[in-house]
Motif scaffolding. Sequence first.
Motif, mmCIF file in Angstrom:
data_model
loop_
_atom_site.group_PDB
_atom_site.id
_atom_site.type_symbol
_atom_site.label_atom_id
_atom_site.label_comp_id
_atom_site.label_asym_id
_atom_site.label_seq_id
_atom_site.Cartn_x
_atom_site.Cartn_y
_atom_site.Cartn_z
ATOM 1 N N ASP A 42 -28.486 13.821 -4.567
ATOM 2 C CA ASP A 42 -26.719 13.533 -5.380
ATOM 3 C C ASP A 42 -26.302 11.708 -5.368
ATOM 4 O OD1 ASP A 42 -28.401 15.539 -6.819
ATOM 5 O OD2 ASP A 42 -26.422 16.640 -5.844
ATOM 6 N N ASP A 43 -26.059 11.147 -4.558
ATOM 7 C CA ASP A 43 -25.520 10.870 -4.324
ATOM 8 C C ASP A 43 -26.266 9.069 -3.575
ATOM 9 O OD1 ASP A 43 -22.978 11.705 -4.436
ATOM 10 O OD2 ASP A 43 -22.315 12.369 -2.143
ATOM 11 N N THR A 44 -27.455 8.871 -4.096
ATOM 12 C CA THR A 44 -28.689 8.266 -3.342
ATOM 13 C C THR A 44 -28.523 7.451 -4.879
ATOM 14 O OG1 THR A 44 -28.545 9.256 -1.395
ATOM 15 C CG2 THR A 44 -30.047 7.009 -2.197
ATOM 16 N N PRO A 45 -28.036 6.128 -5.126
ATOM 17 C CA PRO A 45 -29.502 5.984 -6.532
ATOM 18 C C PRO A 45 -30.594 5.766 -6.553
ATOM 19 C CG PRO A 45 -26.894 4.473 -5.594
ATOM 20 C CD PRO A 45 -27.497 5.391 -5.101
ATOM 21 N N ILE A 46 -31.096 4.850 -5.346
ATOM 22 C CA ILE A 46 -32.370 5.133 -5.495
ATOM 23 C C ILE A 46 -33.250 6.087 -5.858
ATOM 24 C CG2 ILE A 46 -32.939 5.172 -3.040
ATOM 25 C CD1 ILE A 46 -35.292 3.066 -5.129
ATOM 26 N N LEU A 47 -32.542 7.764 -5.102
ATOM 27 C CA LEU A 47 -33.442 8.890 -5.563
ATOM 28 C C LEU A 47 -32.727 9.079 -6.951
ATOM 29 C CD1 LEU A 47 -32.241 10.795 -2.016
ATOM 30 C CD2 LEU A 47 -34.575 9.476 -2.768
ATOM 31 N N GLN A 48 -31.542 8.596 -7.330
ATOM 32 C CA GLN A 48 -31.045 9.751 -8.422
ATOM 33 C C GLN A 48 -32.062 9.279 -9.132
ATOM 34 O OE1 GLN A 48 -29.187 12.054 -9.503
ATOM 35 N NE2 GLN A 48 -29.587 12.583 -7.978
ATOM 36 N N TYR A 49 -32.361 7.434 -9.075
ATOM 37 C CA TYR A 49 -33.377 6.691 -10.517
ATOM 38 C C TYR A 49 -34.960 7.070 -10.647
ATOM 39 C CZ TYR A 49 -36.634 2.990 -12.090
ATOM 40 O OH TYR A 49 -36.870 2.152 -12.918
ATOM 41 N N LYS A 50 -35.507 7.386 -9.130
ATOM 42 C CA LYS A 50 -36.611 8.144 -9.131
ATOM 43 C C LYS A 50 -36.620 9.980 -9.918
ATOM 44 C CE LYS A 50 -39.759 9.398 -6.006
ATOM 45 N NZ LYS A 50 -40.353 9.289 -4.359
ATOM 46 N N ILE A 51 -35.598 10.694 -9.894
ATOM 47 C CA ILE A 51 -35.283 11.570 -10.534
ATOM 48 C C ILE A 51 -34.799 11.284 -11.910
ATOM 49 C CG2 ILE A 51 -33.366 13.437 -10.549
ATOM 50 C CD1 ILE A 51 -33.697 13.208 -7.531
ATOM 51 N N GLU A 52 -35.024 10.583 -12.128
ATOM 52 C CA GLU A 52 -34.356 10.572 -13.768
ATOM 53 C C GLU A 52 -35.761 9.970 -14.379
ATOM 54 O OE1 GLU A 52 -30.935 7.109 -13.793
ATOM 55 O OE2 GLU A 52 -29.601 9.336 -13.270
ATOM 56 N N LEU A 53 -36.879 8.952 -13.869
ATOM 57 C CA LEU A 53 -37.232 8.573 -14.397
ATOM 58 C C LEU A 53 -38.937 9.618 -14.885
ATOM 59 C CD1 LEU A 53 -38.464 4.646 -12.581
ATOM 60 C CD2 LEU A 53 -38.094 5.638 -14.484
ATOM 61 N N GLY A 54 -38.096 10.370 -13.763
ATOM 62 C CA GLY A 54 -40.177 12.162 -13.391
ATOM 63 C C GLY A 54 -39.254 12.313 -15.232
ATOM 64 N N ILE A 55 -37.489 13.064 -15.029
ATOM 65 C CA ILE A 55 -36.837 13.695 -16.022
ATOM 66 C C ILE A 55 -38.666 13.046 -17.628
ATOM 67 C CG2 ILE A 55 -35.238 14.371 -17.517
ATOM 68 C CD1 ILE A 55 -33.920 14.538 -14.737
ATOM 69 N N THR A 56 -38.360 11.390 -17.416
ATOM 70 C CA THR A 56 -38.145 11.291 -18.525
ATOM 71 C C THR A 56 -40.260 10.960 -18.838
ATOM 72 O OG1 THR A 56 -38.257 8.601 -17.601
ATOM 73 C CG2 THR A 56 -36.271 9.979 -18.843
ATOM 74 N N GLY A 57 -40.753 11.198 -17.572
ATOM 75 C CA GLY A 57 -41.917 11.050 -17.470
ATOM 76 C C GLY A 57 -42.771 9.543 -17.291
ATOM 77 N N MET A 58 -41.976 8.622 -16.843
ATOM 78 C CA MET A 58 -42.041 7.636 -17.202
ATOM 79 C C MET A 58 -42.077 7.821 -15.187
ATOM 80 S SD MET A 58 -39.249 5.748 -19.287
ATOM 81 C CE MET A 58 -39.977 3.985 -19.606
ATOM 82 N N THR A 59 -42.820 5.805 -14.735
ATOM 83 C CA THR A 59 -43.032 6.025 -13.194
ATOM 84 C C THR A 59 -42.144 4.264 -13.540
ATOM 85 O OG1 THR A 59 -45.048 4.809 -14.711
ATOM 86 C CG2 THR A 59 -45.525 6.772 -12.876
ATOM 87 N N ASP A 60 -41.688 3.739 -12.019
ATOM 88 C CA ASP A 60 -41.293 2.396 -12.169
ATOM 89 C C ASP A 60 -42.827 1.030 -11.988
ATOM 90 O OD1 ASP A 60 -39.499 0.948 -11.950
ATOM 91 O OD2 ASP A 60 -38.983 1.098 -8.957
ATOM 92 N N GLY A 61 -42.189 0.283 -12.983
ATOM 93 C CA GLY A 61 -42.877 -0.897 -12.767
ATOM 94 C C GLY A 61 -42.878 -1.424 -11.198
ATOM 95 N N PRO A 62 -43.839 -2.567 -11.831
ATOM 96 C CA PRO A 62 -44.235 -3.063 -10.867
ATOM 97 C C PRO A 62 -42.505 -4.190 -10.059
ATOM 98 C CG PRO A 62 -44.267 -4.692 -12.368
ATOM 99 C CD PRO A 62 -44.307 -3.167 -12.887
ATOM 100 N N ASN A 63 -43.419 -4.893 -8.698
ATOM 101 C CA ASN A 63 -41.861 -4.924 -8.077
ATOM 102 C C ASN A 63 -40.929 -5.825 -8.875
ATOM 103 O OD1 ASN A 63 -42.217 -3.169 -5.994
ATOM 104 N ND2 ASN A 63 -42.933 -5.341 -4.656
ATOM 105 N N THR A 64 -39.623 -5.681 -8.671
ATOM 106 C CA THR A 64 -38.884 -6.696 -10.104
ATOM 107 C C THR A 64 -37.668 -6.823 -8.773
ATOM 108 O OG1 THR A 64 -37.354 -7.083 -11.437
ATOM 109 C CG2 THR A 64 -37.631 -4.356 -10.470
ATOM 110 N N THR A 65 -36.782 -7.892 -9.696
ATOM 111 C CA THR A 65 -35.479 -8.432 -9.178
ATOM 112 C C THR A 65 -34.444 -7.788 -9.029
ATOM 113 O OG1 THR A 65 -35.112 -10.544 -10.300
ATOM 114 C CG2 THR A 65 -36.567 -10.602 -8.638
#
Length: 117
Positions: A42-65
């Motif tokens: 719950d306190d780690t932004p990268i893990l929260q982002y992964k959960i939020e993406l999964g909830i929306t049914g989306m996947t992360d794009g290619p490497n970005t800045t």
Amino acid sequence: MEPISRLESLPTELTITILNDLNLYTLLGCRRLSSHIKSIIDDTPILQYKIELGITGMTDGPNTTMTIEERRTRLKNYQDAWANVESKAMEASPTPMTGQRWKLVGGVLALSRGPRS
């Protein structure tokens, strides 16, 4: 020593790396292992982002800045935009050839055949 105790004894950075390699459902299941693991997730932004993406049914794009926080902000703005989408009704006007009235409501063009239709 119990397996949960061994996982909890790892350095937080290593635990985050391990959790980040899990799929969404396993990661969500890990939140139920212990309050310590739940707080890490719950306190780690990268893990929260992964959960939020999964909830929306989306996947992360290619490497970005973009940073994780910038990605999370864009994802939230995207979700908010879809949640607040509104269609605008256009005023009906007679068609020149038939005299019938067409009306655009909710993105659907409809033909009126009288006062009750």
